[in-house]
Design a protein around this motif. Sequence first.
Motif, PDB file in Angstrom:
ATOM      1  N   GLN A 101      41.867  47.271  21.929  1.00  6.36           N
ATOM      2  CA  GLN A 101      41.665  47.039  23.363  1.00  6.36           C
ATOM      3  C   GLN A 101      40.394  47.747  23.840  1.00  6.36           C
ATOM      4  OE1 GLN A 101      45.392  48.291  25.023  1.00  6.36           O
ATOM      5  NE2 GLN A 101      45.298  46.779  26.680  1.00  6.36           N
TER       6      GLN A 101
ATOM      7  N   ILE B 240      36.845  46.251  25.368  1.00  4.62           N
ATOM      8  CA  ILE B 240      36.275  46.637  26.662  1.00  4.62           C
ATOM      9  C   ILE B 240      34.840  47.125  26.493  1.00  4.62           C
ATOM     10  CG2 ILE B 240      36.452  48.296  28.542  1.00  4.62           C
ATOM     11  CD1 ILE B 240      39.499  48.144  28.214  1.00  4.62           C
TER      12      ILE B 240
ATOM     13  N   ARG C 217      31.461  45.516  28.095  1.00  8.08           N
ATOM     14  CA  ARG C 217      30.564  46.271  28.966  1.00  8.08           C
ATOM     15  C   ARG C 217      29.128  46.225  28.454  1.00  8.08           C
ATOM     16  NH1 ARG C 217      32.576  50.156  33.362  1.00  8.08           N
ATOM     17  NH2 ARG C 217      34.369  48.883  33.876  1.00  8.08           N
TER      18      ARG C 217
ATOM     19  N   PRO D 284      32.507  40.177  31.900  1.00  5.44           N
ATOM     20  CA  PRO D 284      33.609  40.756  32.685  1.00  5.44           C
ATOM     21  C   PRO D 284      34.626  41.443  31.765  1.00  5.44           C
ATOM     22  CG  PRO D 284      33.750  38.355  32.603  1.00  5.44           C
ATOM     23  CD  PRO D 284      32.432  38.719  32.006  1.00  5.44           C
ATOM     24  N   ASP D 285      35.295  42.491  32.295  1.00 10.30           N
ATOM     25  CA  ASP D 285      36.269  43.232  31.491  1.00 10.30           C
ATOM     26  C   ASP D 285      37.396  42.328  31.041  1.00 10.30           C
ATOM     27  OD1 ASP D 285      34.970  45.590  31.609  1.00 10.30           O
ATOM     28  OD2 ASP D 285      36.049  46.306  33.395  1.00 10.30           O
TER      29      ASP D 285
ATOM     30  N   PRO E 235      43.814  43.477  31.641  1.00 14.20           N
ATOM     31  CA  PRO E 235      44.104  43.949  32.998  1.00 14.20           C
ATOM     32  C   PRO E 235      43.062  44.966  33.463  1.00 14.20           C
ATOM     33  CG  PRO E 235      45.655  44.876  31.419  1.00 14.20           C
ATOM     34  CD  PRO E 235      44.841  43.881  30.681  1.00 14.20           C
ATOM     35  N   ASP E 236      42.718  44.956  34.738  1.00 14.09           N
ATOM     36  CA  ASP E 236      41.749  45.882  35.326  1.00 14.09           C
ATOM     37  C   ASP E 236      42.136  47.333  35.111  1.00 14.09           C
ATOM     38  OD1 ASP E 236      39.983  44.104  36.205  1.00 14.09           O
ATOM     39  OD2 ASP E 236      40.572  44.172  38.336  1.00 14.09           O
ATOM     40  N   SER E 237      43.468  47.562  35.205  1.00 12.45           N
ATOM     41  CA  SER E 237      43.926  48.950  35.161  1.00 12.45           C
ATOM     42  C   SER E 237      43.506  49.645  33.865  1.00 12.45           C
ATOM     43  CB  SER E 237      45.442  48.987  35.292  1.00 12.45           C
ATOM     44  OG  SER E 237      46.019  48.137  34.336  1.00 12.45           O
TER      45      SER E 237
ATOM     46  N   SER F 214      40.685  49.294  32.016  1.00 11.38           N
ATOM     47  CA  SER F 214      39.314  49.808  32.052  1.00 11.38           C
ATOM     48  C   SER F 214      39.161  50.880  33.123  1.00 11.38           C
ATOM     49  CB  SER F 214      38.308  48.681  32.237  1.00 11.38           C
ATOM     50  OG  SER F 214      38.616  47.947  33.382  1.00 11.38           O
ATOM     51  N   THR F 215      39.938  50.770  34.221  1.00  8.50           N
ATOM     52  CA  THR F 215      39.885  51.821  35.238  1.00  8.50           C
ATOM     53  C   THR F 215      40.346  53.143  34.656  1.00  8.50           C
ATOM     54  OG1 THR F 215      40.524  50.145  36.830  1.00  8.50           O
ATOM     55  CG2 THR F 215      40.596  52.425  37.571  1.00  8.50           C
TER      56      THR F 215
ATOM     57  N   ASN G 187      37.400  55.873  34.467  1.00  7.36           N
ATOM     58  CA  ASN G 187      37.438  56.827  35.574  1.00  7.36           C
ATOM     59  C   ASN G 187      38.269  58.071  35.273  1.00  7.36           C
ATOM     60  OD1 ASN G 187      35.900  54.987  36.829  1.00  7.36           O
ATOM     61  ND2 ASN G 187      37.476  54.309  38.278  1.00  7.36           N
TER      62      ASN G 187
END
Lengths: 357, 269
Positions: free
Chosen positions: A54, A58, A62, A67-68, A71-73, A75-76, A80
């Motif tokens: 996974q 990602i 990048r 685009p990622d 699910p967005d979560s 990569s967040t 972050n």
Amino acid sequence: MNAKMTQTSERLGQTTNSSGKRRRVIRIVLTAGLPIAVLLLSFTLGRYSVSLSQMADIFRARLLGLPDPGPDSVSTVLFNVRIPRIAAALLVGGALAAAGASYQGLFRNPMVSPDILGASAGAGFGAALAMLLSLGPGGIQLLSFLLGIGAVALTYSIGSLVSRRGGAVLSLVLTGIVISTVFGSFTSIIKLAADPDNKLPSITFWLMGGLSLVGLDDLAILAPLVFIGLIPLLLLRWKLNVLSFGEEEAQSLGVNTARIRIATIICSTLLTAAAVSVSGMIGWVGLIVPHLSRMVVGPNYKVLLPVSALYGATYLLLVDDIARSALTMEIPLGILTSLIGAPFFIVLLLTGKRGWD
Amino acid sequence: MLEIENLSCGYGSQPIVKEVSFSVQAGEIMCLLGPNGAGKTTLFKTLLSFLKPLGGTVKIKGQSTEGWSRQMLARSIGYVPQAHGAPFPFSVIDVVIMGRTAHLGLFVSPSSKDRSIADEALQMLQITYLRDRVYTELSGGERQMVLIARALAQQPDILIMDEPTSNLDFGNQIRMLEQIRRLSNRGMTVVMTSHFPDHAFLCSDRVVLLRRGLPFLAGSVKEVVTSENLKSAYGIDVEIAELTAATGQKVKTCVPLMRTGSQRLEELS
């Protein structure tokens, strides 16, 4: 008699050769393999587990500007939370271990840790004071960093006064103990004055040390400070060998000891204060890691200092992985480094070659 | 090579050694003798610029060393301390390479050329078999040889040796003196201290005798190491004997005389 001597020395040569080969293998595994393995492991571990494939997807997306995926979560969490935290562990661990290794050479003692001149005690007091004054996270970091440096500056000036009759190194160590104690007491006074419902717990928690609150903006300050402290030490590192033979001998070998000493103290203080201002009190890393490194690569600072920094980074990353994933609640990092460090150190003392007298 | 003119030295403002003058020619061995507390160590520390002279000058090759940097001094003077421990288990070759420090820039680590100079130093002292041993695991005599090798790797003009025979057994003491003689035959200037006036007879060209409360004496071994001078310096009775060995070699030696009971009683009354 001479023939006998050559014989024994040849035999000695053979045994050191075969054990030398084994040592080299251990050295390569520990120095190259382990850090990479721990780093990869750290990306996947945590409350929100991210698999290596996974993660690779990602990263690839990048890099290619796509685009990622997924699910967005994911990569967040990765960019972050997890990556800043991994970077902070690497920087703090590397900084503390490099500072500890340098101080051990400077003070000619393998039992010295980076807080010997009061950097941690000063930084701890600074953070506690900032919390008492309700400053924000930036204010805590700044005041902690400045007072860490201030405490060492105080130690250095008083130590220089004490040592006008010679014995510069011992006066510094003794003054460092005094200054550490004084700043420790200041911290206790602040705890006494702090509101026991909200401020006291946060001060106590901060002092235990941890990386759970580290964000990208902390890194933007920490990273440059660590590199500013580390680079001069790496450049001067060979001179630390000579310094470990003592003031007069180093002078007779052509080293301006006063200059190298102040440069080492400034750089190590920068490293320690920067690290502690971000992570809180994290003990033992600066003491154990140089020891472990010395056992693997030997005492020559040419190799020892960079390897200490690398091992320090790996060690703290590994311990932080345990801190954030072993139990359902986060264990303060400073507590873990001591709990893991103390028995580990005893094992090192029992099994390792001592090599000091 | 080395000229000392009216040198006074001590800690603070109190001189321990007052106005000492002597000179050592290139390739000579000078032995510094004197009782405990006469200032041998203080004089040595001043020669090495660990202490500032309270007066007078130290000249090397005709130039005063005042204001010299550590690096310049180290290129001229190599210091061999008494054998000691080290806080970390350095290998012997690493210790010897540290002798190259004075020839390296501030940020530079030793090169393969420095390594080969260190190897030559080990070879010259015939201790190449110690090369990869751990310094802290060596015997006192071996450590002393390694420290000499380190000073040789420094390629100085003058070697200053602090009691090179201390902590050595009888045989190793003589082997050490032979080694020092060999170095001087190769052109090295040596200044050493000793507690044994016999060592001056065995291997030195010049002697400086420091005496507590009395002026210093300097000159050839024959002039300085006499029974009166030793008595005045050490406060014991000494006779100088000369004997011819089976090889035909003539050797001088100092024979201390113990006082008998009645003499001691006389002294008391």
